[in-house]
Scaffold this motif. Structure first.
Motif, PDB file in Angstrom:
ATOM      1  N   ARG A  33      -2.123   3.541   9.116  1.00  0.00           N
ATOM      2  CA  ARG A  33      -1.342   3.557   7.854  1.00  0.00           C
ATOM      3  C   ARG A  33      -0.925   4.934   7.647  1.00  0.00           C
ATOM      4  O   ARG A  33      -1.380   6.060   7.766  1.00  0.00           O
ATOM      5  N   LYS A  34       0.546   5.081   7.148  1.00  0.00           N
ATOM      6  CA  LYS A  34       0.981   6.468   7.008  1.00  0.00           C
ATOM      7  C   LYS A  34       0.563   6.847   5.380  1.00  0.00           C
ATOM      8  O   LYS A  34       0.199   6.096   4.508  1.00  0.00           O
ATOM      9  N   ALA A  83       4.368   5.604   1.125  1.00  0.00           N
ATOM     10  CA  ALA A  83       5.074   4.025   1.028  1.00  0.00           C
ATOM     11  C   ALA A  83       6.362   4.221   1.799  1.00  0.00           C
ATOM     12  O   ALA A  83       7.305   5.048   2.036  1.00  0.00           O
ATOM     13  N   LEU A  84       6.543   3.174   2.868  1.00  0.00           N
ATOM     14  CA  LEU A  84       7.786   2.992   3.683  1.00  0.00           C
ATOM     15  C   LEU A  84       8.345   1.634   3.429  1.00  0.00           C
ATOM     16  O   LEU A  84       7.862   0.877   3.118  1.00  0.00           O
ATOM     17  N   PRO A  85       9.870   1.808   3.513  1.00  0.00           N
ATOM     18  CA  PRO A  85      10.352   0.450   3.834  1.00  0.00           C
ATOM     19  C   PRO A  85       9.552  -0.490   4.609  1.00  0.00           C
ATOM     20  O   PRO A  85       9.225  -0.111   5.703  1.00  0.00           O
ATOM     21  N   ALA A  86       9.852  -1.714   4.420  1.00  0.00           N
ATOM     22  CA  ALA A  86       9.110  -2.836   5.104  1.00  0.00           C
ATOM     23  C   ALA A  86       9.660  -2.843   6.766  1.00  0.00           C
ATOM     24  O   ALA A  86       8.785  -2.732   7.426  1.00  0.00           O
ATOM     25  N   LEU A 109      -5.155   5.310  -2.705  1.00  0.00           N
ATOM     26  CA  LEU A 109      -4.142   5.510  -1.688  1.00  0.00           C
ATOM     27  C   LEU A 109      -2.764   5.143  -2.079  1.00  0.00           C
ATOM     28  O   LEU A 109      -2.536   4.380  -3.044  1.00  0.00           O
ATOM     29  N   GLN A 110      -1.664   5.979  -1.606  1.00  0.00           N
ATOM     30  CA  GLN A 110      -0.513   5.427  -1.828  1.00  0.00           C
ATOM     31  C   GLN A 110       0.011   3.797  -1.104  1.00  0.00           C
ATOM     32  O   GLN A 110      -0.876   3.500  -0.285  1.00  0.00           O
ATOM     33  N   PRO A 111       0.954   3.170  -1.581  1.00  0.00           N
ATOM     34  CA  PRO A 111       1.342   1.928  -1.236  1.00  0.00           C
ATOM     35  C   PRO A 111       1.645   1.981   0.080  1.00  0.00           C
ATOM     36  O   PRO A 111       2.171   3.128   0.603  1.00  0.00           O
ATOM     37  N   ILE A 112       1.518   0.970   1.054  1.00  0.00           N
ATOM     38  CA  ILE A 112       1.968   0.985   2.445  1.00  0.00           C
ATOM     39  C   ILE A 112       3.544   0.770   2.505  1.00  0.00           C
ATOM     40  O   ILE A 112       4.231   1.096   3.181  1.00  0.00           O
TER      41      ILE A 112
END
Length: 334
Positions: free
Chosen positions: A125-126, A129-132, A217-220
């Motif tokens: 997990r980064k 948040a990243l684009p899908a 946590l930040q969103p995935i």
């Protein structure tokens, strides 16, 4: 007796002639005693550490040890002339068996150490948040090299098994060797199961709404909310879709990558048992699909996704009282 003679000599007292003659060989007796103790300890260790599946493989060697030790138990006396040849022969045979047992154990230990590496999650997990599509691409960039490492680990396990076989030199069709293959097979299935389950448990936590809140946590995923054809929709969709780029689709692909650990071994350890059965010679997928703990982890991941879908649907529904703003046509309302 030898100790008493030593003290008598230190005190400069007279020592009986026969006792002196015995003491003259004290170094010989000390060496013999030390070698016998070493031989006995190795013999006891061999019998104490061998597993029921290992012992039959060494039955002939164990019998050789018993035969070599028998004269010392039944016939020889402490002052016999052929004590040294007896000790040398017994020690040689017992040492060979002890070293063979240690080789078998060491190879199995190395297999365990190799498989412990598989417990590291195949998903990372980064911290943002990243684009899908970026989440999916980042995962593929990580999981490819990791699976290749696991494939190489599998080759090393096969090499260790071959090393054991070369040292034992068993009849490859004997029930004893086939049972040992089944034993190693079981260890590998356990290692694969633990590796897959470790990744699944990690992913389960990352999808848990409660876990994310507790750990701040930040969103995935970076997901947009769009108005499409007078409908408010997530882009990409949370649920699966026909383009297979929904969040659930991506999660399912990641889980599939976890399960692919079962096909990374370059052939099964017991492939030689069924050379004509191609279905069972390639991988461990059949056994892995029957592991109940994996069913439980998959169910937990599914429940996590269901909770996410429910929560995101609730997010959309909070704007239901304003739906008229985008659902009604201007020419109708005015």
């Amino acid at each position: 007796l030898l100790r008493e003679v030593k003290y008598l000599q230190l005190l400069e007292l007279k020592v009986p002639e026969r006792a002196s003659a015995l003491y003259a060989k004290v170094d010989t007796y000390r060496t013999q005693t030390g070698n016998l103790e070493l031989t006995v300890n190795m013999y006891n260790d061999v019998l104490a550490t061998l597993l029921p599946v290992e012992k039959p493989l060494l039955a002939d060697r164990i019998q050789s040890m018993l035969d070599a030790l028998a004269p010392g138990l039944d016939a020889l006396k402490w002052n016999a002339d052929n004590i040294n040849p007896f000790i040398s022969k017994a020690m040689k045979i017992v040492t060979e068996v002890d070293e063979l047992v240690k080789k078998m154990k060491e190879n199995v230990k190395k297999m365990h150490e190799i498989m412990e590496k598989w417990n590291k999650p195949l998903y990372e997990r980064k911290n943002k948040a990243l684009p899908a599509e970026d989440v999916e691409q980042t995962h593929q960039a990580l999981v490819g090299p990791r699976l290749e490492d696991i494939r190489n680990n599998g080759k090393e396990i096969h090499r260790l098994m071959k090393d054991t076989q070369d040292n034992i030199k068993p009849d490859k069709k004997s029930p004893q060797w086939l049972s040992y293959q089944d034993y190693i097979n079981g260890l590998i299935i356990d290692g694969i199961t633990l590796g897959i389950n470790g990744s699944m448990q990690y992913l389960r936590d990352q999808l848990s709404i409660q876990y994310n809140k507790q750990n701040g946590l930040q969103p995935i995923f970076d997901i947009k909310v769009n108005l499409q054809d007078r409908e408010v929709e997530f882009d990409p969709t949370i649920e699966s879709n026909s383009r297979e780029n929904g969040i659930r689709d991506i999660i399912n692909k990641i889980v599939t990558d976890f399960v692919s650990l079962a096909i990374m071994m370059p052939g099964r350890i017991d492939a030689s048992q069924n050379p004509n059965n191609a279905a069972n010679n390639g991988d461990y997928l059949v056994e892995i699909k029957d592991q109940f703990q994996l069913f439980g982890s998959i169910n937990q991941i599914t429940q996590g996704m269901n909770e996410i879908e429910d929560a995101t649907a609730a997010f959309i529904h909070q704007y239901d009282d304003k739906k008229f703003l985008w659902e009604e046509r201007l020419e109708v309302s005015f």
